[in-house]
Motif scaffolding. Structure first.
Motif, short mmCIF file in Angstrom:
data_model
loop_
_atom_site.label_atom_id
_atom_site.label_comp_id
_atom_site.label_asym_id
_atom_site.label_seq_id
_atom_site.Cartn_x
_atom_site.Cartn_y
_atom_site.Cartn_z
N GLN A 48 0.85 -1.19 0.00
CA GLN A 48 0.00 0.00 0.00
C GLN A 48 0.88 1.23 0.00
O GLN A 48 1.88 1.29 0.72
N VAL A 49 0.50 2.21 -0.82
CA VAL A 49 1.22 3.48 -0.85
C VAL A 49 0.70 4.35 0.29
O VAL A 49 -0.48 4.67 0.35
N VAL A 50 1.60 4.71 1.20
CA VAL A 50 1.20 5.45 2.40
C VAL A 50 1.12 6.94 2.12
O VAL A 50 0.20 7.62 2.60
N SER A 51 2.05 7.48 1.33
CA SER A 51 2.03 8.91 1.05
C SER A 51 2.76 9.18 -0.25
O SER A 51 3.53 8.36 -0.74
N GLY A 52 2.46 10.38 -0.79
CA GLY A 52 3.16 10.83 -1.98
C GLY A 52 2.30 10.87 -3.23
O GLY A 52 1.70 9.86 -3.60
N GLY A 53 2.22 12.04 -3.86
CA GLY A 53 1.53 12.17 -5.14
C GLY A 53 0.09 11.72 -5.09
O GLY A 53 -0.68 12.09 -4.21
N ASN A 54 -0.27 10.87 -6.04
CA ASN A 54 -1.62 10.30 -6.09
C ASN A 54 -1.69 8.94 -5.40
O ASN A 54 -2.62 8.16 -5.65
N TYR A 55 -0.70 8.65 -4.56
CA TYR A 55 -0.67 7.40 -3.78
C TYR A 55 -0.72 6.18 -4.70
O TYR A 55 -1.50 5.25 -4.48
N ASP A 56 0.13 6.16 -5.74
CA ASP A 56 0.13 5.04 -6.67
C ASP A 56 1.56 4.72 -7.10
O ASP A 56 2.42 5.59 -7.18
N VAL A 57 1.80 3.44 -7.38
CA VAL A 57 3.09 2.96 -7.88
C VAL A 57 2.83 1.83 -8.88
O VAL A 57 1.75 1.25 -8.92
N ASP A 58 3.86 1.52 -9.66
CA ASP A 58 3.85 0.35 -10.52
C ASP A 58 4.52 -0.80 -9.76
O ASP A 58 5.56 -0.62 -9.12
N HIS A 158 -1.52 7.36 6.53
CA HIS A 158 -2.13 7.92 5.32
C HIS A 158 -2.91 9.20 5.65
O HIS A 158 -2.76 10.23 4.98
N ASP A 159 -3.72 9.16 6.70
CA ASP A 159 -4.52 10.33 7.07
C ASP A 159 -3.64 11.46 7.59
O ASP A 159 -3.92 12.64 7.35
N ARG A 160 -2.56 11.12 8.32
CA ARG A 160 -1.66 12.15 8.81
C ARG A 160 -0.98 12.87 7.66
O ARG A 160 -0.84 14.10 7.68
N THR A 161 -0.58 12.12 6.65
CA THR A 161 0.05 12.74 5.49
C THR A 161 -0.92 13.67 4.77
O THR A 161 -0.55 14.79 4.37
N LYS A 162 -2.16 13.24 4.61
CA LYS A 162 -3.16 14.10 3.97
C LYS A 162 -3.40 15.36 4.79
O LYS A 162 -3.55 16.46 4.24
N ALA A 163 -3.46 15.20 6.12
CA ALA A 163 -3.68 16.37 6.98
C ALA A 163 -2.51 17.35 6.88
O ALA A 163 -2.72 18.57 6.86
N GLU A 164 -1.28 16.82 6.81
CA GLU A 164 -0.12 17.70 6.67
C GLU A 164 -0.14 18.45 5.35
O GLU A 164 0.19 19.64 5.28
N HIS A 165 -0.53 17.76 4.27
CA HIS A 165 -0.62 18.42 2.97
C HIS A 165 -1.71 19.50 2.99
O HIS A 165 -1.53 20.58 2.42
N LEU A 167 -2.76 21.15 5.65
CA LEU A 167 -2.25 22.26 6.46
C LEU A 167 -1.29 23.12 5.65
O LEU A 167 -1.31 24.36 5.74
N GLU A 168 -0.45 22.48 4.86
CA GLU A 168 0.50 23.23 4.03
C GLU A 168 -0.22 24.10 3.02
O GLU A 168 0.12 25.28 2.82
N ARG A 169 -1.26 23.54 2.39
CA ARG A 169 -2.01 24.33 1.41
C ARG A 169 -2.75 25.49 2.07
O ARG A 169 -2.78 26.61 1.54
N VAL A 170 -3.35 25.24 3.24
CA VAL A 170 -4.05 26.30 3.96
C VAL A 170 -3.08 27.41 4.37
O VAL A 170 -3.40 28.60 4.29
N SER A 171 -1.87 27.02 4.80
CA SER A 171 -0.87 28.01 5.19
C SER A 171 -0.47 28.87 4.00
O SER A 171 -0.39 30.11 4.11
#
Length: 207
Positions: A48-58, A158-165, A167-171
């Motif tokens: 499972q992709v935990v964080s990064g981009g669209n959360y996808d890999v090959d 996964h949720d923590r990474t989304k929350a950090e992203h 927060l960064e956008r809101v900042s």
């Protein structure tokens, strides 16, 4: 009861061959893992992709002769099971080569081999004692608990990474709004000053 619980932990540790790891996969790169397996051995892969981009890999898996057993593109998570047909080194690879600027964090669990009976008496056609039945029940419950804990850890990461992203956008948005307000305020002040300057010039000309 404590003795039974300890026995279940030890038997579970020695009867299951599993590897869990979380690794970073940089952009434009590929990482591979290798495992030497005997013939007619079943192995399972969960990732499972935990964080990064669209959360996808090959992801792809190959046997010792290079035959592709599994090949999927841009997967957020997936599972794969296979029984080996030959002895040798099997390769499990994950690729982020399609991404040009985002790196990923991937969780991988690799299990192989058949789980041995928890107790020797389980392989025989005999009734289990109450203690043995309790050990078996605890063993099954502990496996469910371990899987649930892994799932919750992944969801939390996964949720923590989304929350950090977020927060960064809101900042960034807040900083942009602040700068915009200052620019608008300064512009309005300069515009008002220009109005008064024009009026003073007109009055001086008329006198």
């Amino acid at each position: 009861m404590l003795l039974c619980t300890g026995l279940c932990f030890m038997l579970h540790m020695f009867s299951v061959f599993a590897t869990e790891l979380t690794f970073e996969l940089p952009d434009n790169e590929k990482q591979c893992f290798y495992e030497e397996l005997e013939k007619d051995v079943k192995f399972d892969i969960d990732f499972q992709v935990v964080s990064g981009g669209n959360y996808d890999v090959d992801g792809f898996v190959t046997d010792p002769e290079g035959n592709v057993l599994y090949n999927e593109q841009k997967k957020q998570y997936d599972s794969f099971s296979h029984t080996t047909t030959m002895r040798g080194v099997y390769q499990v690879c994950f690729s982020n080569e399609f991404s040009t600027f985002t790196h990923k964090v991937v969780y991988l669990e690799f299990r192989h081999g058949d789980e041995e009976p928890l107790l020797e008496s389980m392989s025989q056609n005999t009734a289990l004692t109450q203690l043995e039945s309790s050990c078996v029940s605890l063993h099954e419950i502990l496996k469910v608990v371990a899987d649930s804990q892994t799932w919750y850890r992944l969801r939390e990461a996964h949720d923590r990474t989304k929350a950090e992203h977020l927060l960064e956008r809101v900042s960034y948005w807040s900083v942009g709004e602040t700068v915009l307000l200052f620019v608008i305020g300064i512009g309005q002040v300069m515009m008002l000053r220009s109005f008064f300057s024009e009026r003073k010039g007109n009055v001086a000309a008329s006198t």
